[in-house]
Scaffold this motif. Structure first.
Motif, PDB file in Angstrom:
ATOM      1  N   UNK A  78       0.839  -1.194   0.000  1.00 58.46           N
ATOM      2  CA  UNK A  78       0.000   0.000   0.000  1.00 58.46           C
ATOM      3  C   UNK A  78       0.871   1.241   0.000  1.00 58.46           C
ATOM      4  N   UNK A  79       0.466   2.205  -0.806  1.00 55.69           N
ATOM      5  CA  UNK A  79       1.155   3.485  -0.838  1.00 55.69           C
ATOM      6  C   UNK A  79       0.104   4.570  -0.628  1.00 55.69           C
ATOM      7  N   UNK A  80       0.383   5.467   0.310  1.00 55.44           N
ATOM      8  CA  UNK A  80      -0.566   6.536   0.583  1.00 55.44           C
ATOM      9  C   UNK A  80      -0.140   7.803  -0.146  1.00 55.44           C
ATOM     10  N   UNK A  81      -1.118   8.474  -0.709  1.00 53.81           N
ATOM     11  CA  UNK A  81      -0.840   9.680  -1.493  1.00 53.81           C
ATOM     12  C   UNK A  81      -1.803  10.790  -1.086  1.00 53.81           C
ATOM     13  N   UNK A  82      -1.391  12.010  -1.340  1.00 55.43           N
ATOM     14  CA  UNK A  82      -2.250  13.157  -1.084  1.00 55.43           C
ATOM     15  C   UNK A  82      -3.199  13.311  -2.260  1.00 55.43           C
ATOM     16  N   UNK A  83      -4.436  13.617  -1.927  1.00 54.05           N
ATOM     17  CA  UNK A  83      -5.433  13.792  -2.979  1.00 54.05           C
ATOM     18  C   UNK A  83      -6.126  15.129  -2.813  1.00 54.05           C
ATOM     19  N   UNK A  84      -6.717  15.570  -3.881  1.00 56.75           N
ATOM     20  CA  UNK A  84      -7.472  16.811  -3.878  1.00 56.75           C
ATOM     21  C   UNK A  84      -8.948  16.509  -4.010  1.00 56.75           C
ATOM     22  N   UNK A  86     -12.407  15.314  -5.458  1.00 54.29           N
ATOM     23  CA  UNK A  86     -12.812  14.119  -6.212  1.00 54.29           C
ATOM     24  C   UNK A  86     -11.742  13.028  -6.178  1.00 54.29           C
ATOM     25  N   UNK A  87     -10.951  12.986  -5.111  1.00 58.60           N
ATOM     26  CA  UNK A  87      -9.906  11.970  -4.920  1.00 58.60           C
ATOM     27  C   UNK A  87      -8.919  11.900  -6.079  1.00 58.60           C
ATOM     28  N   UNK A  88      -8.578  13.045  -6.645  1.00 60.46           N
ATOM     29  CA  UNK A  88      -7.561  13.098  -7.699  1.00 60.46           C
ATOM     30  C   UNK A  88      -6.200  13.261  -7.056  1.00 60.46           C
ATOM     31  N   UNK A  89      -5.217  12.542  -7.561  1.00 57.78           N
ATOM     32  CA  UNK A  89      -3.866  12.598  -7.017  1.00 57.78           C
ATOM     33  C   UNK A  89      -3.173  13.889  -7.410  1.00 57.78           C
ATOM     34  N   UNK A  90      -2.313  14.367  -6.500  1.00 60.84           N
ATOM     35  CA  UNK A  90      -1.415  15.459  -6.841  1.00 60.84           C
ATOM     36  C   UNK A  90      -0.212  14.798  -7.498  1.00 60.84           C
ATOM     37  N   UNK A  91      -0.080  14.893  -8.797  1.00 55.62           N
ATOM     38  CA  UNK A  91       1.016  14.230  -9.501  1.00 55.62           C
ATOM     39  C   UNK A  91       0.635  12.796  -9.805  1.00 55.62           C
ATOM     40  N   UNK A  92       1.624  11.902  -9.727  1.00 55.51           N
ATOM     41  CA  UNK A  92       1.369  10.492  -9.998  1.00 55.51           C
ATOM     42  C   UNK A  92       2.306   9.643  -9.147  1.00 55.51           C
ATOM     43  N   UNK A  93       2.039   8.348  -9.102  1.00 49.63           N
ATOM     44  CA  UNK A  93       2.904   7.410  -8.399  1.00 49.63           C
ATOM     45  C   UNK A  93       3.963   6.961  -9.403  1.00 49.63           C
ATOM     46  N   UNK A 116       6.106   0.015 -14.774  1.00 44.74           N
ATOM     47  CA  UNK A 116       4.722   0.415 -14.532  1.00 44.74           C
ATOM     48  C   UNK A 116       4.047   0.500 -15.897  1.00 44.74           C
ATOM     49  N   UNK A 117       3.083  -0.388 -16.185  1.00 39.41           N
ATOM     50  CA  UNK A 117       2.493  -0.425 -17.527  1.00 39.41           C
ATOM     51  C   UNK A 117       1.690   0.817 -17.893  1.00 39.41           C
ATOM     52  N   UNK A 118       1.097   1.476 -16.907  1.00 36.13           N
ATOM     53  CA  UNK A 118       0.303   2.672 -17.180  1.00 36.13           C
ATOM     54  C   UNK A 118       0.612   3.698 -16.101  1.00 36.13           C
ATOM     55  N   UNK A 119       0.412   4.940 -16.414  1.00 34.96           N
ATOM     56  CA  UNK A 119       0.673   6.008 -15.455  1.00 34.96           C
ATOM     57  C   UNK A 119      -0.351   5.908 -14.330  1.00 34.96           C
ATOM     58  N   UNK A 120       0.126   5.905 -13.093  1.00 36.71           N
ATOM     59  CA  UNK A 120      -0.765   5.782 -11.937  1.00 36.71           C
ATOM     60  C   UNK A 120      -1.131   7.182 -11.457  1.00 36.71           C
ATOM     61  N   UNK A 121      -2.356   7.608 -11.807  1.00 31.31           N
ATOM     62  CA  UNK A 121      -2.823   8.943 -11.433  1.00 31.31           C
ATOM     63  C   UNK A 121      -4.155   8.894 -10.705  1.00 31.31           C
ATOM     64  N   UNK A 122      -4.530   7.705 -10.224  1.00 30.84           N
ATOM     65  CA  UNK A 122      -5.802   7.584  -9.522  1.00 30.84           C
ATOM     66  C   UNK A 122      -5.676   6.558  -8.403  1.00 30.84           C
ATOM     67  N   UNK A 144      -3.068   2.012  -4.181  1.00 34.49           N
ATOM     68  CA  UNK A 144      -2.926   3.447  -3.976  1.00 34.49           C
ATOM     69  C   UNK A 144      -4.126   3.902  -3.153  1.00 34.49           C
ATOM     70  N   UNK A 145      -3.835   4.357  -1.934  1.00 36.11           N
ATOM     71  CA  UNK A 145      -4.905   4.820  -1.056  1.00 36.11           C
ATOM     72  C   UNK A 145      -4.647   6.264  -0.676  1.00 36.11           C
ATOM     73  N   UNK A 146      -5.721   6.962  -0.320  1.00 38.60           N
ATOM     74  CA  UNK A 146      -5.524   8.374  -0.002  1.00 38.60           C
ATOM     75  C   UNK A 146      -5.097   8.546   1.442  1.00 38.60           C
ATOM     76  N   UNK A 147      -4.312   9.578   1.625  1.00 36.19           N
ATOM     77  CA  UNK A 147      -3.787   9.910   2.942  1.00 36.19           C
ATOM     78  C   UNK A 147      -4.939  10.424   3.789  1.00 36.19           C
ATOM     79  N   UNK A 148      -5.006   9.948   5.027  1.00 30.23           N
ATOM     80  CA  UNK A 148      -6.062  10.414   5.914  1.00 30.23           C
ATOM     81  C   UNK A 148      -5.719  11.807   6.369  1.00 30.23           C
ATOM     82  N   UNK A 149      -6.623  12.720   6.078  1.00 34.97           N
ATOM     83  CA  UNK A 149      -6.393  14.106   6.457  1.00 34.97           C
ATOM     84  C   UNK A 149      -7.223  14.405   7.687  1.00 34.97           C
TER      85      UNK A 149
END
Length: 176
Positions: A78-84, A86-93, A116-122, A144-149
């Protein structure tokens, strides 16, 4: 000119091979950078011995990577990422992010060996192939899970009414 390669040279060959190259290429590039030696009987024997050692190292590394591959195959991370919104990633993994994640879990995998076969942006689960050595390519799942804010309560700013003090401005003396 025949040369014995000391190191792997892209577009030419692997260490230990005997190759025919242009004189200028050998004198101006291969010899000064210690990538090759002039091919003669002594150097050819050294090259053959060196090639055997390299093959043994490759086999040993391949065996070690097969063990690592068996551990990793089908594993999920699991990797946690910041989202904006509509749960859109800031950047990509990126492969660097995945490399750091694997390093935290005890696996030293270089970022250039992560496919990575496809760009991870979600958010979601993605399959990622690790190219450990030739013929050894385990597939892992990256969730890819969102960071708990934490909802930060905004402090209420109390407005205080300050009494206006009436100070008389001092007059500046006139310049003559």
């Amino acid at each position: 000119m025949k040369v014995v390669l000391q190191k792997d040279v892209s577009n030419l060959g692997d260490a230990g091979e005997i190759k025919e190259v242009a004189n200028g290429y050998a004198r101006n590039y291969l010899f000064p950078n210690k990538l090759a030696l002039r091919a003669n009987d002594g150097n050819a024997k050294v090259a053959a011995h060196q090639k055997k050692l390299i093959e043994l190292k490759k086999e040993k590394r391949k065996k070690a990577m097969k063990d690592v591959s068996a551990e990793l195959q089908g594993k999920s991370f699991e990797i946690t990422v910041k989202t904006g919104k509509n749960d859109r990633l800031f950047g990509s993994v990126t492969s660097m992010d995945i490399s750091n994640l694997l390093k935290q879990n005890g696996y030293e995998i270089e970022k250039r060996k992560i496919d990575i076969p496809e760009v991870i942006k979600s958010l979601g689960t993605f399959k990622v192939r690790l190219k450990l050595v030739e013929g050894v390519q385990p597939i892992i799942d990256i969730k890819v899970i969102k960071e708990k804010q934490e909802e930060e309560a905004t402090p209420v700013v109390e407005e205080t009414v300050q009494e206006a003090t009436t100070e008389t401005p001092q007059e500046e003396p006139e310049a003559n």
